[in-house]
Design a protein around this motif. Structure first.
Motif, PDB file in Angstrom:
ATOM      1  N   UNK A   1    -133.806  -1.828  42.424  1.00 43.33           N
ATOM      2  CA  UNK A   1    -133.196  -2.477  43.321  1.00 43.33           C
ATOM      3  C   UNK A   1    -133.503  -3.901  43.688  1.00 43.33           C
ATOM      4  N   UNK A   2    -132.422  -4.640  44.092  1.00 43.25           N
ATOM      5  CA  UNK A   2    -132.691  -5.933  44.811  1.00 43.25           C
ATOM      6  C   UNK A   2    -133.645  -6.051  45.852  1.00 43.25           C
ATOM      7  N   UNK A   3    -134.640  -6.893  45.792  1.00 41.46           N
ATOM      8  CA  UNK A   3    -135.585  -7.263  46.854  1.00 41.46           C
ATOM      9  C   UNK A   3    -136.579  -5.950  47.204  1.00 41.46           C
ATOM     10  N   UNK A   4    -136.411  -4.928  46.256  1.00 39.67           N
ATOM     11  CA  UNK A   4    -137.345  -3.793  46.346  1.00 39.67           C
ATOM     12  C   UNK A   4    -138.619  -3.889  45.819  1.00 39.67           C
ATOM     13  N   UNK A   5    -139.789  -3.968  46.654  1.00 46.21           N
ATOM     14  CA  UNK A   5    -141.138  -4.119  46.222  1.00 46.21           C
ATOM     15  C   UNK A   5    -141.835  -2.791  46.488  1.00 46.21           C
ATOM     16  N   UNK A   6    -142.698  -2.629  45.638  1.00 42.79           N
ATOM     17  CA  UNK A   6    -143.660  -1.372  45.839  1.00 42.79           C
ATOM     18  C   UNK A   6    -144.624  -1.585  46.734  1.00 42.79           C
ATOM     19  N   UNK A   7    -145.415  -2.810  46.869  1.00 42.06           N
ATOM     20  CA  UNK A   7    -146.325  -3.058  47.740  1.00 42.06           C
ATOM     21  C   UNK A   7    -145.965  -4.179  48.486  1.00 42.06           C
ATOM     22  N   UNK A   8    -146.154  -3.973  49.813  1.00 44.54           N
ATOM     23  CA  UNK A   8    -145.830  -4.977  50.906  1.00 44.54           C
ATOM     24  C   UNK A   8    -146.743  -6.185  50.855  1.00 44.54           C
ATOM     25  N   UNK A   9    -147.960  -5.914  50.219  1.00 45.77           N
ATOM     26  CA  UNK A   9    -148.839  -7.217  50.411  1.00 45.77           C
ATOM     27  C   UNK A   9    -148.583  -8.118  49.187  1.00 45.77           C
TER      28      UNK A   9
ATOM     29  N   UNK B   1    -135.709   3.172  42.595  1.00 44.98           N
ATOM     30  CA  UNK B   1    -135.690   2.359  43.580  1.00 44.98           C
ATOM     31  C   UNK B   1    -136.178   0.939  43.076  1.00 44.98           C
ATOM     32  N   UNK B   2    -137.074   0.812  42.178  1.00 46.10           N
ATOM     33  CA  UNK B   2    -137.793  -0.470  41.968  1.00 46.10           C
ATOM     34  C   UNK B   2    -136.728  -1.276  41.210  1.00 46.10           C
TER      35      UNK B   2
END
Lengths: 144, 883
Positions: free
Chosen positions: B827-835, B824-825
């Motif tokens: 992928x475009x605009x995929x972030x693991x941490x929201x912060x 998943x990481x």
């Protein structure tokens, strides 16, 4: 008009600024609503299942759920809530900036109770949150 | 099937033929009427003529049938309506007993043999026209099941026509004539026979047109109904024939009786007249002679009770009687009116006259016969005979044991005779008059029930029952015939299958009981491997010991796949022949399930394919050479295909990415904008409220949102440049690039307490340097941002050579990434941490850039064990390889 009762919201939102905006809008009322904020899907599920570190938290009255979430995606969170016998009665309002039809369809398919798109215009954004608050605290009759 | 088609063509011609013949028949008879040619109208002088209207009906129907064949629906309907109307109107005339004036509308009928109403067709003819006309209308209408209706109506006409024709052939009048009404003409009956068949053929044609297979399906019903109709009509005909027979028999009996009675009375009269004659000749009373004479007659004629010589004053002079007869004799005959009446008549008219029935005393009824005795034409007295009915009629009626007979004069019944069984069938009463001199008696004769039963023939009921049973049987026979035909077809198929199996008889057959391991092996099975039947045991071990061990495995696997996955059991395997040679066998089989769905038995065949295999081997030498050439040629083709497939794949991916981009952009680009606009609004309020802290906070947030947006736009631009903006490939030392990054980020690294360790002498690759630098920057800054522990950490950059590929890695000692996010990481605009404040584009850039160079990217990580990002580049990217 039935009396306004204070509501307990769970806000699931990865963007701090957005969360802050929503919280400000929710707080703008005589009634003291409670808003808890978590920033990803995994935390949201832990919170709802009262797992560590949220053992002491009550179940919320309404969940405001963003779809684009780190770790566990908002759709997945929604699906898990609605599959969980304990949790499925809690109304879930999807609150997202996504206007994609697939997202909307998918959310309703997973039994979302409502689907709201964040408007760009802040006045409308603010109004929407006010209406939302008003709707859930005044008009809506929660399950017994 | 050509035979079938030609049959269909003939069947299709029948309506045309029938229509033509019908029209011709009608036309010929009409001409016959017009030109007074009796042969055309009547066929035979004693036969009923075909009425003019009938001929008209035939003409009209024939034309209609021809039109129906030509699909002229409208015209067909008109002809049908006219034909039907002729029939119906005539029937109305018969049933309603009215004359509509249609009988002789076109032709004054000068032949009226066997015709009840001149010019009116027979009722059965009218019914036929009513039916057939209706059939034409239906055939031309788009009615559902019209073929069935037309067929049945045609059937009715055929049955009526056939019955009448049959009547002519066997001379059964009631078959073609109903009651005393006009008969159906012989050519009319033949016409209907043909016309009905034509209609049924038309029904079949119509059914074909409607794409219905009704003819076939309804054939048994058609046959059955036809037979039932014929049976019923025949039965009725025979029944009425029989009735007529009984009537005639009874009437004849009555005639005979009347004659006998008349004769008996006359004989008595004659006796008396004889006596009277003698009396007149011998003038004067010769008592003795007269008495003698009278006594002789009295003895001869049993009917006489007494004979008397009566004077003109109606007083008795002499009497000769049977024992007791005279005593009943009333001397003054004029005292009783009936006696007096007869005497006066005899006297006045000088004729012999008889009295009406009178009492003769002692309960006997009878009559008196008065004969005037004339001398010189002057009556001088009478000879009177008293006749008792019982003695007069007894001997005659005695033989009529089977009839009830009644004699009456006017309303007065004076004698009744019962048949011996006492019953009488008054339905069959026949009456006739018996003239006795000046009186007329009415004679009624009815046969007894027994007599009726005796006359009745068993034939009609036999025909009825037999016909009905026969119809049902015939129906069943036709049905069974149809079924049998179908069955015989499948039988033929089975036979063909059997023949095929016989041909395959050189194959070995095996049949295994899966529970016991017993296995039947056919003699052919054993012969294939050079054994006699008795030399090998019928057991599953046999084949297992003879098959090549490596093929045994193959067979067992095939069996497993057959039973578990339902794949066909069909494998070539090798067996050892008795003489040591190899036998190639094609082993095919089918496992069978019992009612519980468990396999219990498996049967199959062995086909010897050794010759085939030999030929195959011989061929394979040639093939190998050919294959080599072919391989070389196809390699080029293959390559270009691969290129094409790659292009398609790339296109697909770029499409997918575009979609993903559009989707993500709507979300990720909107998000900072919402923040920006939201706090802008807040800012306004805070300035108004002079809330300094709030103003600072809002401005900071707006600044961050604007920065984030700029970063997003920058990253997206970078992403879009990959593959679009390309620098000339050049040797790139990855280790050197990593060290450069470390030097540039020295301050940051010191702050974060992180050190970067780069392996020496890493491979040099030929690539787009700008992109590779970007890749390293992204991976290393990620490692710094997310890959540090609480007390800093270390980042390791190194390389490996695997299968000629160059593999580079960036390893950190951070918290690691759970396995579910490994894909998943990227992928475009995929972030693991929201912060985190990253854009979620960095790893997408890494993947795109490396893939553009023909390489791959993946991550290895476990929670708490650090993360390693791997890049691999194909060997043709290696500088040494390229050099």
């Amino acid at each position: 008009m039935p009396p306004t009762k204070p509501l307990h919201f769970l806000l699931v939102e990865d963007d701090d600024d957005h969360a802050n905006l929503v919280q400000m809008a929710l707080a703008e009322n005589r009634v003291a609503n409670t808003v808890d904020h978590v920033t990803d899907g995994a935390d949201a599920l832990s919170y709802l299942r009262q797992e560590s570190p949220y053992e002491s938290r009550d179940r919320p009255d309404v969940i405001l759920l963003d779809l684009k979430l780190p770790k566990v995606d908002g759709h997945e969170v929604l699906a898990q809530i609605k599959e969980d016998e304990q949790l499925r009665t809690i109304p879930v309002v999807v609150l997202t900036s996504s206007e994609a039809e697939t997202d909307r369809a998918k959310a309703y398919f997973s039994h979302a109770n409502s689907y709201l798109t964040k408007p760009l215009d802040f006045d409308r954004f603010h109004q929407m949150i006010q209406d939302l608050k008003y709707y859930w605290s005044v008009w809506n009759q929660p399950p017994a | 099937m050509p035979r079938h088609r030609s049959f269909e063509r003939y069947l299709g011609l029948i309506p045309l033929l029938a229509g033509g013949l019908s029209a011709a028949l009608g036309a010929v008879v009409m001409i016959g009427w017009l030109t007074h040619q009796q042969a055309l109208v009547q066929v035979h002088r004693s036969f009923v003529p075909m009425q003019f209207n009938t001929a008209l009906g035939f003409l009209c129907f024939g034309v209609g049938l021809l039109l129906a064949c030509g699909h002229r629906r409208h015209a067909t309907r008109i002809c049908g309506a006219v034909t039907s109307a002729i029939g119906w109107l005539t029937l109305v005339q018969y049933v309603g007993g009215v004359d509509l004036g249609i009988d002789q509308l076109f032709m004054e009928h000068y032949i009226t043999v066997q015709t009840s109403h001149p010019g009116r067709m027979a009722p059965n003819t009218a019914l036929c026209f009513a039916l057939t006309g209706a059939a034409l209308i239906v055939a031309a209408a788009p009615a559902p099941k019209r073929s069935l209706i037309v067929g049945l109506l045609g059937l009715g006409a055929t049955a009526l026509g056939a019955t009448a024709f049959f009547g002519y052939v066997v001379g059964l009048e009631t078959a073609y004539g109903w009651g005393r009404l006009t008969r159906m003409a012989v050519h009319t009956s033949a016409g209907f026979l043909g016309l009905g068949i034509g209609l049924q053929a038309l029904a079949w044609r119509v059914g074909q047109a409607d794409h219905q297979r009704q003819l076939k399906r309804w054939l048994p019903v058609h046959v059955g109904v036809t037979c039932v109709i014929i049976t019923l009509v025949l039965w009725q005909a025979m029944l009425s024939q029989e009735q007529r027979h009984i009537e005639q028999t009874t009437a004849r009996e009555a005639e005979l009786l009347a004659h006998d009675i008349q004769e008996a009375v006359e004989s008595h009269v004659a006796s008396l007249e004889w006596v009277a004659q003698n009396r007149a000749h011998h003038d004067g009373p010769f008592a003795e002679r007269w008495v003698q004479e009278a006594a002789t007659h009295l003895r001869d004629r049993l009917g006489f009770g007494a004979i008397a010589w009566v004077g003109p004053d109606y007083r008795t002079r002499w009497t000769v009687g049977r024992a007791g007869g005279e005593r009943a004799w009333n001397p003054n005959l004029a005292s009783e009116p009936r006696r007096r009446e007869a005497l006066e008549q005899a006297l006045n008219q000088r004729i012999t006259s008889v009295t009406r029935p009178i009492d003769l005393g002692a309960g006997h009824r009878g009559l008196m016969i008065d004969v005037p005795v004339l001398v010189n034409d002057e009556p001088v007295g009478f000879i009177v005979g008293a006749v008792r009915f019982d003695t007069l009629l007894g001997p005659i009626l005695e033989k009529e044991a089977a009839y009830s007979v009644t004699l009456a004069e006017g309303d007065e019944v004076f004698h009744v005779h019962e048949p011996t069984d006492g019953s009488s069938a008054t339905d069959w009463l026949e009456e006739t008059d018996v003239a006795i001199r000046n009186a007329t008696w009415r004679l009624r004769v009815a046969p007894s029930e027994d007599k009726v039963a005796a006359i009745s023939h068993f034939l009609p009921s036999t025909i009825l029952i037999g016909g009905m049973v026969g119809s049902i049987l015939l129906m069943m026979v036709v049905r069974f015939g149809q079924v049998a035909r179908r069955a015989s077809q499948s039988l033929l198929e089975n036979e063909a299958r059997l023949r095929l199996m016989e041909e395959l008889a050189t194959d070995g057959v095996w049949d295994r009981d899966l529970s016991t391991g017993e296995e039947y092996l056919s003699p052919q099975w054993k012969a294939m491997f050079g054994y006699e039947d008795h030399e090998l045991a019928n057991h599953a071990d046999t084949w297992q010991s003879m098959i090549f061990p490596e093929d045994l495995e193959l067979a067992l696997r095939a069996y497993k796949e057959h039973t578990e996955e339902g794949k066909p059991f069909d494998i070539p395997v090798r067996y050892r022949h008795k003489d040591g040679t190899t036998v190639w066998v094609l082993c095919r089989g089918q496992a069978l399930k019992d009612e519980n769905g468990a396999f219990y038995r498996m049967v199959g065949t062995h086909t010897n394919i050794t010759p085939l295999k030999r030929a195959e081997e011989a061929l394979s030498g040639v093939n190998t050479r050919l294959e080599q050439e072919a391989t070389e040629r196809t390699a080029d083709l293959h390559q270009s295909r691969l290129d094409l497939a790659q292009s398609i794949l790339n296109l697909k991916r770029s499409n997918e990415e575009l979609e993903q981009f559009a989707y993500a952009a709507s979300h990720d680009l909107k998000t900072p904008l919402i923040t920006f606009l939201g706090y802008l609004k807040q800012l306004g309020k805070q300035v108004e409220a002079d809330n300094k802290e709030g103003v600072t906070d809002s401005i900071a947030r707006m600044q961050r949102a604007a920065d984030h947006m700029r970063e997003l736009i920058d990253d997206l631009l970078e992403l879009s440049r990959i593959g679009r903006v390309v620098s000339e490939p050049e040797p790139v030392d990855v280790g050197e690039l990593a060290r450069e990054f470390a030097d540039d980020s020295a301050v940051l690294l010191a702050e974060s307490r992180i050190d970067i360790r780069v392996e020496d002498s890493m491979p040099v690759i030929v690539a787009d340097k700008v992109r590779i630098r970007q890749v390293l920057q992204n991976l290393l800054s990620n490692a710094i941002k997310y890959g540090r522990g609480d007390n800093g950490g270390s980042i390791h950059v190194g390389s490996q050579r695997v299968d000629g590929e160059a593999r580079f890695f960036v390893r950190d000692e951070g918290p690691g990434i759970p396995a579910e996010y490994h894909d998943k990481i990227f992928g475009l605009f995929q972030k693991l941490e929201g912060s985190s404040k990253g854009t979620g584009v960095g790893l997408t850039i890494v993947r795109r850039a490396i893939e553009w160079h023909g390489g791959r990217v993946w991550v290895e990580s476990e929670s708490g064990r650090g993360t390693t990002f791997w890049l691999s580049l194909p060997k043709d990217r290696l500088a040494s390889h390229a050099a």
